[in-house]
Write a protein that holds these residues in place. Structure first.
Motif, PDB file in Angstrom:
ATOM      1  N   LEU A   1      40.359  46.700  40.057  1.00 42.31           N
ATOM      2  CA  LEU A   1      40.023  45.298  39.802  1.00 42.31           C
ATOM      3  C   LEU A   1      40.036  44.478  41.086  1.00 42.31           C
ATOM      4  CD1 LEU A   1      41.972  44.754  36.479  1.00 42.31           C
ATOM      5  CD2 LEU A   1      39.477  44.598  36.769  1.00 42.31           C
ATOM      6  N   VAL A   2      41.048  44.691  41.914  1.00 35.51           N
ATOM      7  CA  VAL A   2      41.150  43.936  43.167  1.00 35.51           C
ATOM      8  C   VAL A   2      40.020  44.328  44.121  1.00 35.51           C
ATOM      9  CG1 VAL A   2      42.570  43.634  45.239  1.00 35.51           C
ATOM     10  CG2 VAL A   2      43.593  43.418  42.970  1.00 35.51           C
ATOM     11  N   GLU A   3      39.757  45.610  44.248  1.00 32.93           N
ATOM     12  CA  GLU A   3      38.691  46.056  45.141  1.00 32.93           C
ATOM     13  C   GLU A   3      37.321  45.545  44.681  1.00 32.93           C
ATOM     14  OE1 GLU A   3      39.081  50.295  45.212  1.00 32.93           O
ATOM     15  OE2 GLU A   3      40.997  50.207  46.283  1.00 32.93           O
ATOM     16  N   GLN A   4      37.085  45.551  43.383  1.00 25.87           N
ATOM     17  CA  GLN A   4      35.778  45.187  42.845  1.00 25.87           C
ATOM     18  C   GLN A   4      35.571  43.674  42.740  1.00 25.87           C
ATOM     19  OE1 GLN A   4      34.951  47.112  39.127  1.00 25.87           O
ATOM     20  NE2 GLN A   4      32.858  46.357  39.035  1.00 25.87           N
ATOM     21  N   HIS A   5      36.636  42.898  42.502  1.00 24.13           N
ATOM     22  CA  HIS A   5      36.458  41.484  42.157  1.00 24.13           C
ATOM     23  C   HIS A   5      37.077  40.497  43.143  1.00 24.13           C
ATOM     24  CE1 HIS A   5      34.595  42.503  38.378  1.00 24.13           C
ATOM     25  NE2 HIS A   5      35.578  43.364  38.144  1.00 24.13           N
ATOM     26  N   SER A   6      37.665  40.972  44.235  1.00 20.19           N
ATOM     27  CA  SER A   6      38.200  40.017  45.206  1.00 20.19           C
ATOM     28  C   SER A   6      37.044  39.341  45.938  1.00 20.19           C
ATOM     29  CB  SER A   6      39.147  40.707  46.189  1.00 20.19           C
ATOM     30  OG  SER A   6      38.482  41.732  46.886  1.00 20.19           O
ATOM     31  N   ILE A   7      37.274  38.115  46.350  1.00 16.22           N
ATOM     32  CA  ILE A   7      36.243  37.338  47.043  1.00 16.22           C
ATOM     33  C   ILE A   7      36.724  37.012  48.447  1.00 16.22           C
ATOM     34  CG2 ILE A   7      35.286  36.383  44.919  1.00 16.22           C
ATOM     35  CD1 ILE A   7      36.832  33.788  45.523  1.00 16.22           C
ATOM     36  N   GLU A   8      35.786  36.686  49.334  1.00 15.95           N
ATOM     37  CA  GLU A   8      36.136  36.405  50.728  1.00 15.95           C
ATOM     38  C   GLU A   8      36.156  34.921  51.051  1.00 15.95           C
ATOM     39  OE1 GLU A   8      33.753  38.669  53.420  1.00 15.95           O
ATOM     40  OE2 GLU A   8      34.638  40.560  52.792  1.00 15.95           O
ATOM     41  N   ASN A   9      35.560  34.090  50.204  1.00 14.76           N
ATOM     42  CA  ASN A   9      35.582  32.658  50.492  1.00 14.76           C
ATOM     43  C   ASN A   9      36.278  31.920  49.347  1.00 14.76           C
ATOM     44  OD1 ASN A   9      33.690  32.102  48.378  1.00 14.76           O
ATOM     45  ND2 ASN A   9      32.066  32.771  49.759  1.00 14.76           N
ATOM     46  N   LYS A  10      36.670  30.698  49.601  1.00 12.76           N
ATOM     47  CA  LYS A  10      37.432  29.941  48.616  1.00 12.76           C
ATOM     48  C   LYS A  10      36.540  29.147  47.666  1.00 12.76           C
ATOM     49  CE  LYS A  10      41.935  28.916  50.356  1.00 12.76           C
ATOM     50  NZ  LYS A  10      42.783  27.838  50.838  1.00 12.76           N
ATOM     51  N   SER A  11      35.383  29.700  47.328  1.00 10.38           N
ATOM     52  CA  SER A  11      34.472  29.018  46.423  1.00 10.38           C
ATOM     53  C   SER A  11      34.635  29.576  45.013  1.00 10.38           C
ATOM     54  CB  SER A  11      33.033  29.211  46.886  1.00 10.38           C
ATOM     55  OG  SER A  11      32.145  28.749  45.910  1.00 10.38           O
ATOM     56  N   LEU A  12      34.683  28.679  44.038  1.00 12.32           N
ATOM     57  CA  LEU A  12      34.742  29.122  42.644  1.00 12.32           C
ATOM     58  C   LEU A  12      33.420  29.734  42.198  1.00 12.32           C
ATOM     59  CD1 LEU A  12      36.773  26.472  40.623  1.00 12.32           C
ATOM     60  CD2 LEU A  12      37.201  28.908  40.826  1.00 12.32           C
ATOM     61  N   ALA A  13      32.346  29.366  42.871  1.00 13.18           N
ATOM     62  CA  ALA A  13      31.028  29.891  42.503  1.00 13.18           C
ATOM     63  C   ALA A  13      31.026  31.409  42.672  1.00 13.18           C
ATOM     64  CB  ALA A  13      29.948  29.254  43.369  1.00 13.18           C
ATOM     65  N   GLY A  14      30.795  32.105  41.600  1.00  9.39           N
ATOM     66  CA  GLY A  14      30.734  33.557  41.649  1.00  9.39           C
ATOM     67  C   GLY A  14      32.082  34.256  41.613  1.00  9.39           C
ATOM     68  N   ALA A  15      33.173  33.502  41.558  1.00 13.46           N
ATOM     69  CA  ALA A  15      34.509  34.110  41.518  1.00 13.46           C
ATOM     70  C   ALA A  15      34.768  34.685  40.129  1.00 13.46           C
ATOM     71  CB  ALA A  15      35.577  33.080  41.867  1.00 13.46           C
ATOM     72  N   THR A  16      35.418  35.838  40.089  1.00 13.38           N
ATOM     73  CA  THR A  16      35.787  36.478  38.834  1.00 13.38           C
ATOM     74  C   THR A  16      37.261  36.202  38.559  1.00 13.38           C
ATOM     75  OG1 THR A  16      34.171  38.233  39.187  1.00 13.38           O
ATOM     76  CG2 THR A  16      35.942  38.685  37.622  1.00 13.38           C
ATOM     77  N   VAL A  17      37.536  35.751  37.343  1.00 16.27           N
ATOM     78  CA  VAL A  17      38.915  35.466  36.947  1.00 16.27           C
ATOM     79  C   VAL A  17      39.521  36.740  36.365  1.00 16.27           C
ATOM     80  CG1 VAL A  17      40.382  34.062  35.454  1.00 16.27           C
ATOM     81  CG2 VAL A  17      38.342  33.053  36.505  1.00 16.27           C
ATOM     82  N   LEU A  18      40.701  37.100  36.871  1.00 10.49           N
ATOM     83  CA  LEU A  18      41.423  38.273  36.383  1.00 10.49           C
ATOM     84  C   LEU A  18      42.699  37.834  35.683  1.00 10.49           C
ATOM     85  CD1 LEU A  18      41.232  40.607  39.523  1.00 10.49           C
ATOM     86  CD2 LEU A  18      39.700  40.549  37.546  1.00 10.49           C
ATOM     87  N   GLU A  19      42.980  38.450  34.541  1.00 11.11           N
ATOM     88  CA  GLU A  19      44.278  38.214  33.918  1.00 11.11           C
ATOM     89  C   GLU A  19      45.295  39.077  34.639  1.00 11.11           C
ATOM     90  OE1 GLU A  19      45.018  37.437  29.620  1.00 11.11           O
ATOM     91  OE2 GLU A  19      46.017  39.394  29.731  1.00 11.11           O
ATOM     92  N   CYS A  20      46.395  38.459  35.047  1.00  9.73           N
ATOM     93  CA  CYS A  20      47.445  39.152  35.782  1.00  9.73           C
ATOM     94  C   CYS A  20      48.761  39.002  35.036  1.00  9.73           C
ATOM     95  CB  CYS A  20      47.585  38.561  37.187  1.00  9.73           C
ATOM     96  SG  CYS A  20      46.082  38.667  38.182  1.00  9.73           S
ATOM     97  N   VAL A  21      49.488  40.097  34.907  1.00 10.22           N
ATOM     98  CA  VAL A  21      50.788  40.084  34.240  1.00 10.22           C
ATOM     99  C   VAL A  21      51.860  39.850  35.288  1.00 10.22           C
ATOM    100  CG1 VAL A  21      52.450  41.470  32.939  1.00 10.22           C
ATOM    101  CG2 VAL A  21      50.016  41.639  32.425  1.00 10.22           C
ATOM    102  N   GLY A  22      52.726  38.873  35.025  1.00  8.29           N
ATOM    103  CA  GLY A  22      53.866  38.631  35.896  1.00  8.29           C
ATOM    104  C   GLY A  22      54.957  39.636  35.593  1.00  8.29           C
ATOM    105  N   VAL A  23      55.349  40.399  36.599  1.00  7.85           N
ATOM    106  CA  VAL A  23      56.354  41.447  36.439  1.00  7.85           C
ATOM    107  C   VAL A  23      57.535  41.106  37.333  1.00  7.85           C
ATOM    108  CG1 VAL A  23      56.835  43.916  36.731  1.00  7.85           C
ATOM    109  CG2 VAL A  23      54.546  43.158  36.005  1.00  7.85           C
ATOM    110  N   TYR A  24      58.717  41.040  36.740  1.00  7.03           N
ATOM    111  CA  TYR A  24      59.912  40.791  37.550  1.00  7.03           C
ATOM    112  C   TYR A  24      60.345  42.114  38.170  1.00  7.03           C
ATOM    113  CZ  TYR A  24      64.227  38.939  39.262  1.00  7.03           C
ATOM    114  OH  TYR A  24      65.231  38.522  40.097  1.00  7.03           O
ATOM    115  N   VAL A  25      60.432  42.148  39.492  1.00  8.35           N
ATOM    116  CA  VAL A  25      60.794  43.381  40.197  1.00  8.35           C
ATOM    117  C   VAL A  25      62.069  43.174  40.995  1.00  8.35           C
ATOM    118  CG1 VAL A  25      58.430  44.242  40.328  1.00  8.35           C
ATOM    119  CG2 VAL A  25      59.317  42.825  42.152  1.00  8.35           C
TER     120      VAL A  25
END
Length: 166
Positions: free
Chosen positions: A87-111
């Motif tokens: 998911l990170v490799e496929q959907h990370s973006i290089e600029n801070k624009s919301l245009a074209g950004a993919t939203v990922l659901e992320c689970v908060g894990v206490y480590v």
């Protein structure tokens, strides 16, 4: 969740909202509601920060939004599953624009401190799936609320105690 009515057994939910039986419904934020989810999730965008040298790999930063602008909120990604890495490799973006950004659901894990993936203890975020229906990540305030909930794990006894004092 033994208190769930029989008519709800077998129906998939991602959480429960508790409301005082005598309260009327309020539109917007209601401080008297208690929301419980088995997993604390935030909908975020992954920003890829380019490598600063040939020796250092690129870095990933999770972003929420404030009034349509991406705001970095955490660099604590938990990439301990093949799906999280994909998911990170496929959907990370290089600029801070919301245009074209993919939203990922992320689970908060206490480590715990010293876990190989995370330098210090606390909440890390594991991407789990794409939120196709979302055009923007959660707000910074929502992220902060989810982070606080993930950091302060409640069990059933704590929920019952909370409900009986309100």
């Amino acid at each position: 969740m033994h208190a769930v009515p029989a008519c709800m057994h077998g129906i998939g939910t991602d959480g429960v909202v508790f409301n005082n039986a005598t309260d009327t419904y309020l539109v917007g934020t209601n401080e008297r509601l208690l929301k419980w989810k088995p997993e604390h999730t935030a909908d975020l965008v992954v920003l890829r920060v380019p490598a600063t040298s040939d020796l250092l790999p690129c870095k990933f930063v999770l972003c929420a939004q404030n009034q349509g602008v991406l705001i970095p909120v955490s660099d604590r990604l938990l990439l301990d599953t093949p799906e999280a890495r994909r998911l990170v490799e496929q959907h990370s973006i290089e600029n801070k624009s919301l245009a074209g950004a993919t939203v990922l659901e992320c689970v908060g894990v206490y480590v715990s401190a010293g876990w190989a993936e995370v330098n210090a203890g606390g909440v890390a975020w594991r991407p789990t799936h794409v939120r196709h229906e979302k055009q923007a990540p959660n707000s910074v305030q929502t992220y902060e609320n989810v982070h606080a909930a993930a950091a302060d794990q409640l069990d059933e006894q704590a929920i019952v105690a909370y409900l009986t004092t309100k």
